[in-house]
Structures are given as C-alpha cells and as structure tokens.
Design a protein around this motif. Structure first.
Motif, PDB file in Angstrom:
ATOM      1  N   SER A 205       6.077  -6.298   9.096  1.00  0.00           N
ATOM      2  CA  SER A 205       5.970  -6.670   7.685  1.00  0.00           C
ATOM      3  C   SER A 205       4.784  -7.608   7.470  1.00  0.00           C
ATOM      4  CB  SER A 205       7.256  -7.347   7.211  1.00  0.00           C
ATOM      5  OG  SER A 205       8.364  -6.477   7.324  1.00  0.00           O
ATOM      6  N   LEU A 206       4.638  -8.571   8.374  1.00  0.00           N
ATOM      7  CA  LEU A 206       3.509  -9.496   8.281  1.00  0.00           C
ATOM      8  C   LEU A 206       2.183  -8.772   8.461  1.00  0.00           C
ATOM      9  CD1 LEU A 206       2.345 -12.371   8.142  1.00  0.00           C
ATOM     10  CD2 LEU A 206       2.720 -12.558  10.614  1.00  0.00           C
ATOM     11  N   ILE A 207       2.121  -7.859   9.428  1.00  0.00           N
ATOM     12  CA  ILE A 207       0.891  -7.112   9.664  1.00  0.00           C
ATOM     13  C   ILE A 207       0.535  -6.263   8.455  1.00  0.00           C
ATOM     14  CG2 ILE A 207      -0.141  -5.248  11.034  1.00  0.00           C
ATOM     15  CD1 ILE A 207       1.391  -6.355  13.446  1.00  0.00           C
ATOM     16  N   GLU A 208       1.541  -5.691   7.799  1.00  0.00           N
ATOM     17  CA  GLU A 208       1.275  -4.871   6.619  1.00  0.00           C
ATOM     18  C   GLU A 208       0.625  -5.708   5.515  1.00  0.00           C
ATOM     19  OE1 GLU A 208       1.667  -0.923   4.893  1.00  0.00           O
ATOM     20  OE2 GLU A 208       1.630  -1.807   6.895  1.00  0.00           O
ATOM     21  N   VAL A 209       1.126  -6.925   5.325  1.00  0.00           N
ATOM     22  CA  VAL A 209       0.545  -7.806   4.307  1.00  0.00           C
ATOM     23  C   VAL A 209      -0.855  -8.259   4.730  1.00  0.00           C
ATOM     24  CG1 VAL A 209       0.788 -10.022   3.130  1.00  0.00           C
ATOM     25  CG2 VAL A 209       2.793  -8.576   3.479  1.00  0.00           C
TER      26      VAL A 209
ATOM     27  N   LEU B 135       8.942  10.008   1.827  1.00  0.00           N
ATOM     28  CA  LEU B 135       9.232  10.146   0.399  1.00  0.00           C
ATOM     29  C   LEU B 135       9.010   8.826  -0.327  1.00  0.00           C
ATOM     30  CD1 LEU B 135      10.347  11.684  -2.046  1.00  0.00           C
ATOM     31  CD2 LEU B 135      12.655  11.098  -1.257  1.00  0.00           C
ATOM     32  N   LEU B 136       9.450   7.734   0.272  1.00  0.00           N
ATOM     33  CA  LEU B 136       9.278   6.426  -0.352  1.00  0.00           C
ATOM     34  C   LEU B 136       7.798   6.076  -0.493  1.00  0.00           C
ATOM     35  CD1 LEU B 136      10.796   3.965  -1.439  1.00  0.00           C
ATOM     36  CD2 LEU B 136      10.766   3.011   0.878  1.00  0.00           C
ATOM     37  N   ALA B 137       7.005   6.400   0.528  1.00  0.00           N
ATOM     38  CA  ALA B 137       5.571   6.150   0.457  1.00  0.00           C
ATOM     39  C   ALA B 137       4.927   7.007  -0.634  1.00  0.00           C
ATOM     40  CB  ALA B 137       4.922   6.442   1.810  1.00  0.00           C
ATOM     41  N   SER B 138       5.409   8.246  -0.789  1.00  0.00           N
ATOM     42  CA  SER B 138       4.883   9.125  -1.841  1.00  0.00           C
ATOM     43  C   SER B 138       5.139   8.530  -3.217  1.00  0.00           C
ATOM     44  CB  SER B 138       5.541  10.507  -1.753  1.00  0.00           C
ATOM     45  OG  SER B 138       5.305  11.109  -0.499  1.00  0.00           O
ATOM     46  N   LEU B 139       6.323   7.965  -3.400  1.00  0.00           N
ATOM     47  CA  LEU B 139       6.655   7.338  -4.680  1.00  0.00           C
ATOM     48  C   LEU B 139       5.830   6.070  -4.896  1.00  0.00           C
ATOM     49  CD1 LEU B 139      10.546   7.764  -4.614  1.00  0.00           C
ATOM     50  CD2 LEU B 139       8.887   9.116  -5.919  1.00  0.00           C
ATOM     51  N   ALA B 140       5.646   5.302  -3.831  1.00  0.00           N
ATOM     52  CA  ALA B 140       4.835   4.087  -3.941  1.00  0.00           C
ATOM     53  C   ALA B 140       3.389   4.425  -4.264  1.00  0.00           C
ATOM     54  CB  ALA B 140       4.914   3.293  -2.639  1.00  0.00           C
ATOM     55  N   PHE B 141       2.925   5.563  -3.761  1.00  0.00           N
ATOM     56  CA  PHE B 141       1.536   5.979  -3.991  1.00  0.00           C
ATOM     57  C   PHE B 141       1.252   6.197  -5.476  1.00  0.00           C
ATOM     58  CE2 PHE B 141      -1.839   9.335  -3.920  1.00  0.00           C
ATOM     59  CZ  PHE B 141      -2.838   8.550  -3.372  1.00  0.00           C
ATOM     60  N   LEU B 142       2.292   6.479  -6.256  1.00  0.00           N
ATOM     61  CA  LEU B 142       2.113   6.639  -7.700  1.00  0.00           C
ATOM     62  C   LEU B 142       1.638   5.344  -8.361  1.00  0.00           C
ATOM     63  CD1 LEU B 142       5.335   8.716  -8.531  1.00  0.00           C
ATOM     64  CD2 LEU B 142       2.989   9.573  -8.243  1.00  0.00           C
ATOM     65  N   LEU B 143       1.860   4.223  -7.668  1.00  0.00           N
ATOM     66  CA  LEU B 143       1.448   2.925  -8.201  1.00  0.00           C
ATOM     67  C   LEU B 143      -0.001   2.582  -7.840  1.00  0.00           C
ATOM     68  CD1 LEU B 143       4.652   0.862  -7.288  1.00  0.00           C
ATOM     69  CD2 LEU B 143       4.051   1.835  -9.525  1.00  0.00           C
ATOM     70  N   LEU B 144      -0.677   3.468  -7.104  1.00  0.00           N
ATOM     71  CA  LEU B 144      -2.035   3.183  -6.651  1.00  0.00           C
ATOM     72  C   LEU B 144      -2.980   2.825  -7.798  1.00  0.00           C
ATOM     73  CD1 LEU B 144      -4.022   3.098  -4.242  1.00  0.00           C
ATOM     74  CD2 LEU B 144      -4.530   5.505  -4.724  1.00  0.00           C
TER      75      LEU B 144
ATOM     76  N   TRP C  92      -4.998   0.002  -3.212  1.00  0.00           N
ATOM     77  CA  TRP C  92      -4.431   0.186  -1.873  1.00  0.00           C
ATOM     78  C   TRP C  92      -3.982  -1.138  -1.264  1.00  0.00           C
ATOM     79  CZ3 TRP C  92      -6.198  -2.008   2.648  1.00  0.00           C
ATOM     80  CH2 TRP C  92      -7.505  -2.528   2.662  1.00  0.00           C
ATOM     81  N   ARG C  93      -4.672  -2.201  -1.591  1.00  0.00           N
ATOM     82  CA  ARG C  93      -4.270  -3.494  -1.043  1.00  0.00           C
ATOM     83  C   ARG C  93      -2.917  -3.932  -1.610  1.00  0.00           C
ATOM     84  NH1 ARG C  93      -8.518  -5.997   1.742  1.00  0.00           N
ATOM     85  NH2 ARG C  93     -10.572  -5.056   1.395  1.00  0.00           N
ATOM     86  N   GLY C  94      -2.685  -3.659  -2.879  1.00  0.00           N
ATOM     87  CA  GLY C  94      -1.399  -3.987  -3.477  1.00  0.00           C
ATOM     88  C   GLY C  94      -0.257  -3.209  -2.859  1.00  0.00           C
TER      89      GLY C  94
END
Length: 213
Positions: free
Chosen positions: A98-102, A160-169, A174-176
């Motif tokens: 989680s830390l690395i992702e941020v 699937l969750l990443a696909s849904l999150a990608f709609l927020l791009l 991408w940083r968000g």
C-alpha cells in the motif's frame, strides 16, 4: 435442560465458523486489492510514459520487474511467516505494498518508479503465499476447496476493480489512481482487528516450546 458443555461446544463451533469467514474474507480482500494495484499499472502505461517523457517500451519494464521479483517475496515472506506467524507477516506485506503504491504516485523519475514497482513485486509475492497459508490452516477441512477457489477469484475481481477505477482517470490522473490504490491498507486493519493467528502455526510454536523444555 440443555447440557452446559453441549451449549458451550455449540457456541465455540459458531465462533469458529465466524472466524473462518473473516479469514476467507480478509484474504480475498487483500488479494483482490493487491491485484487491483497491479492492473492499475497496466491500464495507465501510456499515461505514465507521457508523464515521464519516455517510450511505452521503457515503462513496460514496470510490470515485468514486478513479476520478476514476486518469487523473492514468496521466499522471504514465507520464511518470515514460519518464524513470526502468518498474521503479522500478512499485515506487513499489505502495509508495504500500500505504501509503495502511494509512493509510486509521487515518483519524480522513471528510474524511481521502476525501483518502486520492483519492490511492489516482493510484497505481491509475499502476500499471496502467506494469505494462502493463513486460509488453509484456519478454515475447517471441508472448506478448503471452496476457500482456495474463492481466493483465486480475488485476482479477476481485482482486475474488475481496476477497470472501474480506471474510469476515474480523466478526473484523478494516473498518479491519483495510485494514491487511491493505497486504500488497500484498510484490509490490513481488518485482518488486525478480526483475524486470529493460524491455529496450526500456534500449535507448532507450542510444540516447539514444549520440546525445547
């Protein structure tokens, strides 16, 4: 009148089932969010390349490094889980990825980004192996086939969750999305609060202590 011993046994059985459900749910959640974070990288490769002003081929090293370092995480975290317990090591791997992702969201250069994704792979490999051990050692034997299938379902669920999150791009960039991926930390909190240590690991530790005595 009900036999107190029978009543206590029934109550303990209910508690064991409830605990097993928490173990399965927590491991599924951790693996799903882990997979989500990995796939967010794949979905945003073009955006990352443009941000760093490099070619797409250069950024493709990120998922490659993640996959290459997974066996390292599986080995290191597996050894640590045998020594320190499944639960603390699993919580640690989730906190690390989680830390690395941020941190990836704030990478100033491609080289930094690639180093972070290599480290992410170590946590990725560790979380899967330790989570599987925790499930198999904590649920009733009759649940193990179903539990392993549920855990495997976490990977496509993460996609699937990443696909849904990608709609927020368009809104977050991408940083968000990478910062959002850090919310996997909440699964570590869930494990800390509701999931006990593997009973098999605890029994092994007690047997080792008795043998030493």
């Amino acid at each position: 009148m009900n036999d107190p011993a029978t009543t206590a046994q029934a109550r303990d059985g209910c508690d064991d089932i409830a605990t097993a459900r928490h173990v399965v749910a927590a491991s599924l959640l951790a693996w799903m969010l882990d997979a989500c974070d990995f796939f967010i990288v794949l979905f945003t490769l073009d955006d990352v390349a443009r941000s760093f002003h490099v070619s797409l081929e250069a950024v493709l090293l990120a998922p490659t490094l993640t996959l290459l370092t997974r066996p390292i995480g599986a080995f290191v975290c597996g050894r640590a889980a045998d020594r320190y317990g499944r639960k603390p090591v699993m919580i640690t791997t989730i906190m690390v990825y989680s830390l690395i992702e941020v941190l990836s969201a704030f990478a100033p250069t491609l080289a930094t980004f690639l180093c972070l994704r290599a480290l992410f792979g170590i946590a990725l490999g560790g979380e899967w192996g330790v989570g599987t051990s925790l499930i198999m050692e904590s649920v009733p034997a009759s649940w193990r086939g179903m539990a392993s299938g549920i855990l495997q379902a976490g990977y496509p669920a993460g996609y699937l969750l990443a696909s849904l999150a990608f709609l927020l791009l368009p809104v977050m960039g991408w940083r968000g999305l990478f910062v959002l991926g850090g919310s996997a930390l909440f699964s570590a909190l869930y494990i800390w609060l509701r999931v006990p240590e593997s009973p098999q690991w605890l029994a092994h530790q007690r047997a080792g202590g008795a043998g030493a005595a």
